[in-house]
Write a protein that holds these residues in place. Structure first.
Motif, PDB file in Angstrom:
ATOM      1  N   LYS A 142      73.301  80.239  88.270  1.00 12.17           N
ATOM      2  CA  LYS A 142      73.852  81.462  87.676  1.00 12.17           C
ATOM      3  C   LYS A 142      74.520  82.265  88.785  1.00 12.17           C
ATOM      4  O   LYS A 142      73.883  82.592  89.791  1.00 12.17           O
ATOM      5  CB  LYS A 142      72.761  82.305  87.015  1.00 12.17           C
ATOM      6  CG  LYS A 142      73.248  83.668  86.502  1.00 12.17           C
ATOM      7  CD  LYS A 142      72.108  84.469  85.882  1.00 12.17           C
ATOM      8  CE  LYS A 142      72.569  85.838  85.439  1.00 12.17           C
ATOM      9  NZ  LYS A 142      72.841  86.747  86.541  1.00 12.17           N
ATOM     10  N   ASP A 143      75.790  82.556  88.577  1.00 14.07           N
ATOM     11  CA  ASP A 143      76.565  83.303  89.572  1.00 14.07           C
ATOM     12  C   ASP A 143      76.440  82.689  90.964  1.00 14.07           C
ATOM     13  O   ASP A 143      76.331  83.395  91.978  1.00 14.07           O
ATOM     14  CB  ASP A 143      76.128  84.772  89.590  1.00 14.07           C
ATOM     15  CG  ASP A 143      76.364  85.467  88.249  1.00 14.07           C
ATOM     16  OD1 ASP A 143      77.313  85.078  87.540  1.00 14.07           O
ATOM     17  OD2 ASP A 143      75.581  86.379  87.913  1.00 14.07           O
ATOM     18  N   GLY A 144      76.415  81.342  91.003  1.00 17.12           N
ATOM     19  CA  GLY A 144      76.385  80.621  92.267  1.00 17.12           C
ATOM     20  C   GLY A 144      75.017  80.395  92.862  1.00 17.12           C
ATOM     21  O   GLY A 144      74.893  79.709  93.878  1.00 17.12           O
ATOM     22  N   LEU A 145      73.953  80.936  92.243  1.00 16.97           N
ATOM     23  CA  LEU A 145      72.594  80.794  92.780  1.00 16.97           C
ATOM     24  C   LEU A 145      71.769  79.844  91.911  1.00 16.97           C
ATOM     25  O   LEU A 145      71.816  79.926  90.677  1.00 16.97           O
ATOM     26  CB  LEU A 145      71.900  82.160  92.851  1.00 16.97           C
ATOM     27  CG  LEU A 145      72.575  83.219  93.736  1.00 16.97           C
ATOM     28  CD1 LEU A 145      71.837  84.540  93.636  1.00 16.97           C
ATOM     29  CD2 LEU A 145      72.650  82.739  95.184  1.00 16.97           C
ATOM     30  N   LEU A 146      71.013  78.947  92.555  1.00 16.15           N
ATOM     31  CA  LEU A 146      70.163  78.012  91.836  1.00 16.15           C
ATOM     32  C   LEU A 146      69.053  78.775  91.104  1.00 16.15           C
ATOM     33  O   LEU A 146      68.342  79.580  91.701  1.00 16.15           O
ATOM     34  CB  LEU A 146      69.549  77.006  92.817  1.00 16.15           C
ATOM     35  CG  LEU A 146      68.595  75.967  92.209  1.00 16.15           C
ATOM     36  CD1 LEU A 146      69.352  75.027  91.268  1.00 16.15           C
ATOM     37  CD2 LEU A 146      67.908  75.169  93.324  1.00 16.15           C
ATOM     38  N   ILE A 147      68.935  78.535  89.786  1.00 15.73           N
ATOM     39  CA  ILE A 147      67.910  79.228  89.005  1.00 15.73           C
ATOM     40  C   ILE A 147      66.867  78.281  88.427  1.00 15.73           C
ATOM     41  O   ILE A 147      65.840  78.729  87.915  1.00 15.73           O
ATOM     42  CB  ILE A 147      68.533  80.045  87.857  1.00 15.73           C
ATOM     43  CG1 ILE A 147      69.337  79.113  86.923  1.00 15.73           C
ATOM     44  CG2 ILE A 147      69.397  81.166  88.398  1.00 15.73           C
ATOM     45  CD1 ILE A 147      69.815  79.809  85.663  1.00 15.73           C
ATOM     46  N   GLY A 148      67.099  76.963  88.509  1.00 21.47           N
ATOM     47  CA  GLY A 148      66.107  76.038  87.980  1.00 21.47           C
ATOM     48  C   GLY A 148      66.602  74.606  87.934  1.00 21.47           C
ATOM     49  O   GLY A 148      67.803  74.346  88.025  1.00 21.47           O
TER      50      GLY A 148
END
Length: 242
Positions: A142-148
C-alpha cells in the motif's frame, strides 16, 4: 429575444441536468492483454445517446442495459494501448466521472473493488498471475510499503477505514508485480442525534429537523410555482414577439 429563449430553455431543463446522477462503472480496473473489459453508464435519462470513450476514441461496441437508463460498452480484446481514463459522454457535452484502467502486457495483475468501499466493510484483494503456477504466494503493498504476504494470493482487509484508502499493488516471486490501483474508502454518514425536550430549553433536535425539512420543501414548492408562472407568462409574450 434570444436571451429570453435561452433562459426559458434553461428553466425547463437545467435543473434536470444538475440533479441527474451520471456515473460510469468498469467491470475491472486491471486486466491482461486480450482480455475483455466492460464499462456501464448508469443514471442517464437517454441511454441510446450515451457512449463510452477515452481521450482518443469512442468504444464501438455498446448495448442498452437490462436496467433502465444504463448502457454497457465492451472492449473484447484489450491491448496495452487501451490503458487510461474512460468516461461516459453524451449530447450537450455532458460526461460522467472518469475511471482509469490498466491493461498489462506483464505477468501479474491486481484485482480490487471497482467502486468505493464503505467504512466497516471487508475488502479482498487478489493477486492474479497470467500463467498457472503452484506458487501463489503474493506480497501486497500500500502506497509502496509492504503490508502483508498471503500464501493463497488473496488478502482480506477487515473493517476498513479511511486510513486504508490508498494505492495498492502486489508481487509474486518469480512472476513479477502488478500496476497500482486506487482503493477508495467512503466514510459512513453519521446518524443525526435526536435530542429530548428539556423543560424551559425549547424544542428538541427532532422538532428542529422536522421544521427545517418542512421549510425546505416549502421553498422548493415556491420555486417550482414561480418557474411555472414565469413560463406561462413568457410563452405568450414570445409568440407575440415572433
Amino acid at each position: 429575444m434570444v436571451a429570453l429563449l435561452l433562459l426559458l430553455v434553461c428553466l425547463l431543463h437545467c435543473g434536470k441536468l444538475r440533479d441527474a446522477d451520471f456515473h460510469m462503472v468498469p467491470s475491472r480496473l486491471q486486466l491482461f492483454e486480450y482480455e475483455s473489459v466492460s464499462f456501464t453508464c448508469q443514471g442517464f435519462d437517454d441511454p441510446a445517446g450515451w457512449r463510452v470513450r477515452n481521450v482518443n476514441e469512442f468504444t464501438p461496441k455498446c448495448l442498452n442495459g437490462a436496467a433502465p437508463s444504463t448502457v454497457t460498452c465492451t472492449i473484447d480484446y484489450a491491448l496495452k494501448s487501451d490503458s487510461g481514463g474512460y468516461w461516459c459522454e453524451g449530447g450537450g457535452g455532458r460526461r460522467s466521472n472518469s475511471v482509469n484502467i490498466t491493461v498489462s502486457a506483464g505477468s501479474v495483475v491486481l484485482e480490487s473493488p471497482v467502486l468505493p468501499v464503505m467504512e466497516g466493510a471487508a475488502v479482498t484483494l487478489r493477486c492474479r498471475s497470467r500463467k498457472p503456477s503452484s506458487n501463489l504466494t503474493a506480497d501486497f503493498y500500500k502506497d509502496g510499503l509492504l503490508i502483508g504476504t498471503s500464501p493463497t494470493g488473496n488478502m482480506t482487509i477487515q473493517n476498513v477505514s479511511k486510513s486504508d484508502d490508498g494505492f495498492y499493488k502486489c508481487k509474486i516471486s518469480g512472476a513479477g508485480e502488478s500496476a497500482e490501483s486506487h482503493l477508495m474508502i467512503r466514510a459512513v454518514a453519521p446518524n443525526p442525534t435526536v435530542g429530548s425536550v428539556v423543560s424551559g430549553a425549547g424544542e428538541s433536535a427532532e422538532s428542529r429537523l422536522t421544521v427545517r425539512a418542512a421549510s425546505t420543501d416549502h421553498s422548493v414548492h415556491v420555486l417550482l410555482l414561480f418557474r411555472s408562472v414565469f413560463i406561462l407568462v413568457s410563452v405568450p409574450l414570445l409568440l407575440l414577439m415572433l
